[in-house]
Design a protein around this motif. Sequence first.
Motif, mmCIF file in Angstrom:
data_model
loop_
_atom_site.group_PDB
_atom_site.id
_atom_site.type_symbol
_atom_site.label_atom_id
_atom_site.label_comp_id
_atom_site.label_asym_id
_atom_site.label_seq_id
_atom_site.Cartn_x
_atom_site.Cartn_y
_atom_site.Cartn_z
ATOM 1 N N VAL A 83 -21.162 43.185 -0.029
ATOM 2 C CA VAL A 83 -20.709 42.132 -0.967
ATOM 3 C C VAL A 83 -20.156 42.902 -2.164
ATOM 4 O O VAL A 83 -20.709 42.875 -3.252
ATOM 5 C CB VAL A 83 -21.857 41.179 -1.397
ATOM 6 N N GLY A 142 -28.144 47.610 -11.079
ATOM 7 C CA GLY A 142 -27.739 46.745 -9.974
ATOM 8 C C GLY A 142 -28.875 45.817 -9.618
ATOM 9 O O GLY A 142 -29.895 45.741 -10.335
ATOM 10 N N ALA A 143 -28.713 45.122 -8.495
ATOM 11 C CA ALA A 143 -29.724 44.135 -8.109
ATOM 12 C C ALA A 143 -31.046 44.796 -7.730
ATOM 13 O O ALA A 143 -32.115 44.241 -7.956
ATOM 14 C CB ALA A 143 -29.207 43.287 -6.955
ATOM 15 N N THR A 144 -30.979 45.986 -7.165
ATOM 16 C CA THR A 144 -32.238 46.626 -6.759
ATOM 17 C C THR A 144 -33.108 46.917 -7.981
ATOM 18 O O THR A 144 -34.302 46.600 -7.997
ATOM 19 C CB THR A 144 -31.961 47.926 -5.968
ATOM 20 N N ASN A 147 -34.341 43.656 -9.331
ATOM 21 C CA ASN A 147 -35.514 43.197 -8.572
ATOM 22 C C ASN A 147 -36.754 43.987 -8.977
ATOM 23 O O ASN A 147 -37.847 43.433 -9.134
ATOM 24 C CB ASN A 147 -35.273 43.371 -7.062
ATOM 25 N N HIS A 186 -34.355 40.099 0.990
ATOM 26 C CA HIS A 186 -33.432 41.241 1.104
ATOM 27 C C HIS A 186 -34.212 42.558 1.049
ATOM 28 O O HIS A 186 -35.205 42.662 0.332
ATOM 29 C CB HIS A 186 -32.412 41.184 -0.044
ATOM 30 N N SER A 188 -33.711 45.046 -0.514
ATOM 31 C CA SER A 188 -33.799 45.533 -1.884
ATOM 32 C C SER A 188 -35.104 45.067 -2.550
ATOM 33 O O SER A 188 -35.688 45.784 -3.365
ATOM 34 C CB SER A 188 -32.572 45.037 -2.646
ATOM 35 N N GLY A 238 -28.820 33.122 -1.545
ATOM 36 C CA GLY A 238 -27.677 33.829 -0.980
ATOM 37 C C GLY A 238 -28.163 34.917 -0.048
ATOM 38 O O GLY A 238 -28.505 36.019 -0.476
ATOM 39 N N VAL A 240 -27.531 37.504 3.102
ATOM 40 C CA VAL A 240 -26.332 38.337 3.274
ATOM 41 C C VAL A 240 -25.521 38.097 4.550
ATOM 42 O O VAL A 240 -24.343 38.435 4.598
ATOM 43 C CB VAL A 240 -26.674 39.848 3.195
ATOM 44 N N ASP A 265 -34.025 36.103 -5.927
ATOM 45 C CA ASP A 265 -32.999 37.145 -5.766
ATOM 46 C C ASP A 265 -31.677 36.437 -5.487
ATOM 47 O O ASP A 265 -31.439 35.933 -4.391
ATOM 48 C CB ASP A 265 -33.378 38.075 -4.600
ATOM 49 N N ALA A 267 -28.524 37.923 -5.987
ATOM 50 C CA ALA A 267 -27.622 39.053 -6.265
ATOM 51 C C ALA A 267 -26.162 38.599 -6.336
ATOM 52 O O ALA A 267 -25.438 38.963 -7.242
ATOM 53 C CB ALA A 267 -27.796 40.149 -5.216
ATOM 54 N N PHE A 268 -25.737 37.794 -5.360
ATOM 55 C CA PHE A 268 -24.401 37.195 -5.468
ATOM 56 C C PHE A 268 -24.494 35.676 -5.527
ATOM 57 O O PHE A 268 -23.709 35.018 -6.191
ATOM 58 C CB PHE A 268 -23.497 37.652 -4.305
ATOM 59 N N ASP A 294 -26.329 40.448 -9.549
ATOM 60 C CA ASP A 294 -25.545 41.673 -9.696
ATOM 61 C C ASP A 294 -24.329 41.412 -10.553
ATOM 62 O O ASP A 294 -23.744 40.320 -10.501
ATOM 63 C CB ASP A 294 -25.057 42.125 -8.311
ATOM 64 N N HIS A 296 -21.832 43.953 -10.383
ATOM 65 C CA HIS A 296 -20.756 44.606 -9.616
ATOM 66 C C HIS A 296 -20.401 43.837 -8.347
ATOM 67 O O HIS A 296 -19.626 44.330 -7.540
ATOM 68 C CB HIS A 296 -21.077 46.083 -9.348
ATOM 69 N N LYS A 297 -20.974 42.668 -8.174
ATOM 70 C CA LYS A 297 -20.538 41.817 -7.064
ATOM 71 C C LYS A 297 -19.570 40.762 -7.625
ATOM 72 O O LYS A 297 -18.421 41.051 -7.909
ATOM 73 C CB LYS A 297 -21.747 41.196 -6.361
#
Length: 473
Positions: A83, A142-144, A147, A186, A188, A238, A240, A265, A267-268, A294, A296-297
């Motif tokens: 993503v 980031g998302a990780t 989280n 996820h 992550s 969301g 994946v 979570d 992320a996107f 996130d 960067h998504k």
Amino acid sequence: MSPTPPDADELEAVIAFVAAEARKYLDTVEDRPVPDRQAEDAAASFEGTLPEDGVGAVAALQELIEGGGGLVHSAGPRFFHFVNGGTTPAALGADWLTSTWDQNPGAWVATPLGGHLESVALGWLKELFGLPQSWGGILTTGATMANFTALACARRWWGLRQGVDVDVEGLGGLPRMPVFGSGYVHPSDTKALAMLGLGRDAVRKLAVDGIGRLDLAALERELEALGETPAIVIASAGEVNAGDFDPLAAMADLAERYGAWLHVDGAFGLFAALSGRSRHLVEGVERADSVIADGHKWLNVPYDCGFAFVKDAALQAPIFTSGAAYLPDPLGPKPTWGFLGPEMSRRARAFTVWATLRAYGQSGYRAIVEKHLDLAQHLARRVDEEPNLERLADVTLNIVCFRYRPPGYSEDRLDELNRRIGEEAILDGRVFFGMTEYDGKVAFRPAAVNWRNRPEDVDLIVDVVLELGARFR
Ligand SMILES: Cc1ncc(COP(=O)(O)O)c(C=O)c1O
């Protein structure tokens, strides 16, 4: 050779060189094959031992660019794997300034602008996602790491409920922290749990089917059986493979009824909140205890950027604080971001987040999200119209999960055929969509989150799959 230490006089040439090269790159990024054909060779060409003498800045950058013939052009419009977002022009400009200014918002005194803009950016993001302004938060890599931050807060809350300050005393003597989620959790999140000393297999995944949909009744039974023991529930906003969502409002009901911590979570998927067409998917997210996404998504800022939001802002500082005589007073009146999240020294990501939100506003981002909703529906229609393609899931958001399925093929042979198509498509390079396994079937799951994506780019996914499928049948 004479030594080549850095020299401020190089900067003029560096700036001119980089501006010209960046421009050349950006002018062609939409037309290049997605992975450069020589990507592997170019990467391997960077070998050898550390040179005693340098070549100077422009020569080194020139070498980097020549090796840059080994890029995967995920910033362009035809990369649909993972993503991966692109970079808006405003975000790119702000990111260059971020490196130029080289600010460290770990400590307020080191950059009042960076420190303050982090508060402003987080406030704007909360507004964008419909989260209360009273919540705490932080920008992460980031998302990780978002989280990790959120689940560290959950862990602290869980320890305190049992009279233990785990951030001072550790986890020794406590039972295992109960964590529940659907099959969508996820990796992550499990990685974050591992990094928190809670164990990668801490999550009990309660799913009703092989796809991973939440077994809500089982979640209620588990929480009820725990009685007074606090638990963590992870909701996926969301997923994946197909972009499906856990039922956030129903999970919030259970978390409230049984006193559990609800972590979301997104992320996107949190970006579903931006459009009236998809907002229902995240209904109830504001009732969670922690939420992440996130940057960067779907925000389309460059790597790396994520955000964590925590309802009880007071949980962050005792976990992430740190002290030494030369460091800021953690109890000072201004936020010490280095003591509110995992990193101490950190990139001033707020400049980029602030600039892109300032440049395009809520309506600009709504338009980006709605464009991707439209592209996903367009792709789904194209897949449905083709007799040799099979869509494997409803299209809830921005991901279309499907496979090539000509008549007369057994499941085993279909997996083999689709794997071959997926591998060849990467070499082919016209469009990049990768592979997954969905409900036990090898499948494609292009995800659209790059502001540059166009209808002709998603059409190409169908064309390439059909062409390669016909070749390999
Ligand atoms: C739902 C979800 N959570 C977490 C992550 C991890 O994100 P990052 O790679 O930014 O750490 C991803 C990445 O795809 C994701 O889709």
